[in-house]
Write an enzyme that holds these catalytic residues in place. Structure first.
Site, short mmCIF file in Angstrom:
data_model
loop_
_atom_site.label_atom_id
_atom_site.label_comp_id
_atom_site.label_asym_id
_atom_site.label_seq_id
_atom_site.Cartn_x
_atom_site.Cartn_y
_atom_site.Cartn_z
N LYS A 76 0.86 -1.19 0.00
CA LYS A 76 0.00 0.00 0.00
C LYS A 76 0.89 1.24 0.00
O LYS A 76 1.45 1.61 1.03
CB LYS A 76 -0.92 0.00 1.22
CG LYS A 76 -1.92 1.15 1.22
CD LYS A 76 -2.82 1.08 2.43
CE LYS A 76 -3.85 2.21 2.40
NZ LYS A 76 -3.20 3.53 2.47
N ARG A 92 -8.74 11.94 -6.14
CA ARG A 92 -9.89 11.22 -5.58
C ARG A 92 -10.89 12.18 -4.96
O ARG A 92 -12.09 11.97 -5.05
CB ARG A 92 -9.44 10.20 -4.53
CG ARG A 92 -10.60 9.36 -4.01
CD ARG A 92 -10.16 8.23 -3.13
NE ARG A 92 -9.79 8.70 -1.81
CZ ARG A 92 -9.43 7.91 -0.81
NH1 ARG A 92 -9.35 6.62 -1.00
NH2 ARG A 92 -9.10 8.40 0.36
N CYS A 144 -29.93 16.49 25.97
CA CYS A 144 -28.54 16.39 26.42
C CYS A 144 -27.73 17.42 25.64
O CYS A 144 -27.70 17.39 24.40
CB CYS A 144 -28.00 14.99 26.17
SG CYS A 144 -26.23 14.81 26.51
#
EC number: 6.5.1.2
Length: 787
Positions: free
Chosen positions: A123, A144, A451
């Site tokens: 990789k 990309r 919350c």
């Protein structure tokens, strides 16, 4: 002049061949000085004859004038990221998922001994890019980006010396999108930093940053002077299939001039993958380039298609990352944070220690199951790692150093932010037609938007760029709005007044008006953006797009049964129940009603069911979704063909069932539907599908009655009004088979701009050829929407 043109063509061909041998094969056939002589001869001839210069000439890699900005490029096929494995057990689990996902007999798509075959390659730590070739010529390069939209860097990629401007040999498809990594070697990185120091320029922290920064220069002359390299690892869109396997694809690409990893290898089974990982890991420091792991992909392309994708990653590939640097330190305490969905997550507070050059004082513990797995106690000496080279993570407890006063880690019974009750999540599994409930790993505060922590994170998510995209609402502003009790839900954003905003820190007249306008402009979101903005647990951006594209209305999404939702790509039963639970919650419904009512939101892109979803809801598909024991897709098809309707299957007697299936499967079906709860659930699913507009028969029978049934169509060239994938989907919805090659059996060819050899062959065979306008007219005539 003819002699000059001939010599230029000879030099280009010779230099292209030498580039190929040097950069791809690593087998230079001439010394550098001879290459330089040929290059300069070509350069001189082109300077004297500028009208003979072509974009694919080897001399045109030097760059051009600076660009003002990069334009956006939409990827026809998303450039997805990969899931990660950090331990051997992660790889074993990945292999198990692949094997079960294929569910095929040994020898069908498997290698020796019934094991899945994987391609293996390092990789590279660089920048992912897409290279688009038409008729063998490089026409576009793109980053990309976010996976869907990238930047056009065509000018810059042309300067990367081992990227072919024109493909070698022959046999490549008319349209070929190659994907790979642009990177910088260790030596190139050192040279670049040294030269930057000499001129007083910026230096880079690592080769990856250097490669990314170099490739995204607005001035391509700068890029041309950077030592960038390219290595391809796969394909995007292509007009024709190249091979049956991933390695076969890479071998073809190498033949056409593409640089491929010299470490590429085929592994038979996961054990060989692990052996490859260990081997590369041992040699990692001796490689000439930086890598951060190994990528494994199911080698068989049919198996890849069978496995498909989930969210933003393929199910058939994984990146096995290398361990990062580890250090010892002390766990001082464990605190709990509350996230957007109410998840109460443990966070380790550590005695500060430097790891890989970064001072670390906090680390993720993920969830309480991880705390239990580690056997972690406060006061322990622990090993921490920058997991994935980024996020600090506790990976091990040094038990022999545990002090006597070490304390257990306890989940708070009440939320540390709002005081609401904290409960453990429940997971729903379906096996052999039955649902079972098990405890999940996550604890959640039940306070929801009451919350403060959840409210702040929910609003931050709601206004984010990929959700409602409301500019001007930063995290600090949202905290102010919540703390001042000006908003208690996303709906309250649309009730804000100028007088309230201008009193906030950092706001003046212009910025207050801009924010009000941005909020007003968000009132017409797409359905996908709105679903994503709601913050449904486990529903990310991609799943939201799938829900919107398939169901095409918020009302259908709200009503959909979990089993119906599982028809959609990448929506499993657990996610389906999260969606169902979210819309059944009274508080969530009231917020949505307020947004669509008094706040005036109008959702766009709502309409008819998506064609892909419609095509997936066959009777045999429904039977398969019921998970009847011993009944797989093949048996489901037989039942659909035999009985034609769900009710006929439910009411079939034993003799009828035995005529459709072997005894064991027939008994399983009868036992399943003899349980009235199963029968009623099946009827409810069918009723909802029909209510949504689905009216199916067996898939085989359905196709026979469609207007284009029995016809083979071919798409070539580019289309402007729709993508080729959309055109293919619409033709298939009419019964046509869409092929990648032209033959005498082809009925019609649709040819857009850039159509090449397929159009030529179609004309030679005398086939019907339509342009895009004629295709659109034909679709409209057959009742298919084209907008």
């Amino acid at each position: 002049m003819k002699a000059v043109e001939t010599r230029i063509l000879e030099l280009r061909a010779e230099l292209d061949q030498h580039n190929y041998r040097y950069h791809v094969l690593d087998e230079p056939s001439i010394p550098d000085v001879e290459y330089d002589r040929l290059f300069h001869e070509l350069k001189a001839l082109e300077a004297e004859n500028p009208h003979l210069v072509t974009p694919d000439s080897p001399t045109q890699r030097v760059g051009s004038a600076a660009l003002s900005a990069f334009t956006q490029v939409r990827h026809e096929m998303p450039m997805l990221s990969l899931g990660n494995a950090f331990e051997e057990n992660d790889m074993l689990e990945f292999d198990r998922r692949v094997t079960e996902g294929l569910d095929l007999p040994a020898g069908d798509l498997f290698g020796e001994g019934g094991k899945v075959q994987y391609s293996c390659e390092p990789k590279l730590d660089g920048l992912a890019v897409s290279l688009l070739y038409r008729d063998g010529a490089l026409v576009r390069g793109a980053t990309r980006g976010d996976g869907t939209t990238g930047e056009d860097i065509s000018v810059n990629v042309r300067t990367v010396r081992n990227i072919p401007l024109k493909l070698q040999g022959k046999g490549w498809p008319d349209v070929l999108e190659v994907r790979g990594e642009v990177f910088m070697s260790k030596a190139g990185f050192e040279r670049l930093n040294a030269s930057q120091l000499e001129i007083g320029g910026k230096t880079f922290a690592n080769p990856r940053n250097a490669a990314a920064g170099s490739l995204r220069q607005l001035d391509s002359k700068i890029t041309a002077n950077r030592p960038l390299e390219f290595c391809c690892y796969g394909l995007g869109q292509t007009s024709a299939e190249i091979a049956d396997t991933h390695i076969g694809v890479l071998e073809a690409l190498k033949k056409w001039g593409m640089p491929v990893s010299r470490e590429l290898k085929l592994a038979n089974g996961v054990e060989e993958c692990l052996a490859y990982y260990r081997d590369i890991g041992e040699r990692r420091l001796t490689l000439t380039y930086e890598i951060d792991g190994v990528v494994f992909k199911v080698n068989n392309l049919a198996a890849q298609r069978e496995l498909g994708f989930r969210a933003r990653e393929p199910r058939w590939a994984i990146a096995h990352k290398f361990p990062a640097m580890e250090e010892l330190t002390e766990l001082l305490d464990v605190e709990f944070q509350v996230g957007r969905t109410g998840a109460v997550t443990p966070v380790a507070r550590l005695k500060p220690v430097k790891v890989a050059g970064v001072m670390v004082a906090n680390a993720t513990l993920h969830n309480m199951d991880e705390v239990a797995r580690l056997g972690l106690m406060i006061g322990d000496t622990v090993i921490i790692r920058r997991a994935g080279d980024v996020i600090p993570q506790v990976v091990q407890v040094v038990a022999e150093r545990r002090p006597e006063n070490a304390r257990a880690v306890q989940v708070p019974q009440t939320c540390p932010v709002c005081g609401s009750h904290v409960e453990r999540t429940q997971l729903i599994k379906r096996s052999k037609g039955k649902e079972t409930v098990t405890e999940g790993a996550v604890y959640r505060c039940v306070g929801r938007l009451a919350c403060g922590a959840q409210l702040k994170q929910a609003i931050i998510h709601y206004v984010s760029r990929r959700a409602m995209d409301i500019e001007g609402l930063g995290d600090k502003t949202i905290e102010q709005l919540v703390d001042e009790k000006l908003i208690g839900s996303p709906a309250d954003l649309y009730k804000l007044k100028y007088e309230q905003i201008i009193d906030l820190e950092g706001f003046a007249e212009i910025s207050s008006n801009k924010l009000l306008k941005a909020i007003a402009d968000s009132r017409q979101p797409t359905l996908a953006r709105f679903i994503y903005a709601l913050g449904i647990p486990d529903v990310g951006e991609e799943t939201a797009k799938v829900l919107a594209r398939s169901l095409a209305s918020l009302e259908r999404v709200k009503q959909a049964l979990p089993e119906v939702l599982t028809y959609l790509p990448d929506v499993g039963l657990e996610v389906a129940y999260e969606i169902r639970s979210f819309f059944e919650d009274e508080h969530n419904r009231s917020v949505i009603d307020a947004l669509l009512g008094e706040c005036g939101l109008q959702l766009q892109d709502q309409g008819e069911l998506g064609a892909e979803f419609a095509a997936s809801t066959t009777l045999e598909g429904l039977i398969d979704k019921l998970h009847i024991p011993s009944v797989g897709p093949g048996a489901a098809q037989k039942l659909a063909d035999r009985f034609g309707t769900l009710e006929a299957i439910i009411s079939a007697d034993w003799l009828d069932m035995r005529q459709a299936l072997p005894e064991k499967q027939a008994k399983s079906v009868r036992d399943f539907f003899d349980d009235s709860a199963n029968a009623e659930r099946a009827r409810a699913i069918e009723a909802q599908l029909k209510d949504f507009g689905m009216h199916w028969r067996s898939e085989k029978k359905t196709v026979e009655g469609l207007p284009l049934a029995g016809q083979t169509w071919v798409l070539t060239g580019s289309l402007e009004r729709m993508s080729r994938d959309v055109a293919k989907e619409k033709l298939e919805s009419l019964g046509a088979k869409v092929s990648g090659s032209v033959s005498a059996k082809t009925h019609t060819v649709v040819a857009g701009p850039g159509a090449g050899s397929k159009l030529t062959k179609a004309n030679e065979l005398g086939l019907t050829v339509l342009d895009e306008d004629a295709l659109l007219k034909r679709l409209i005539e057959l009742g298919v929407a084209v907008d």
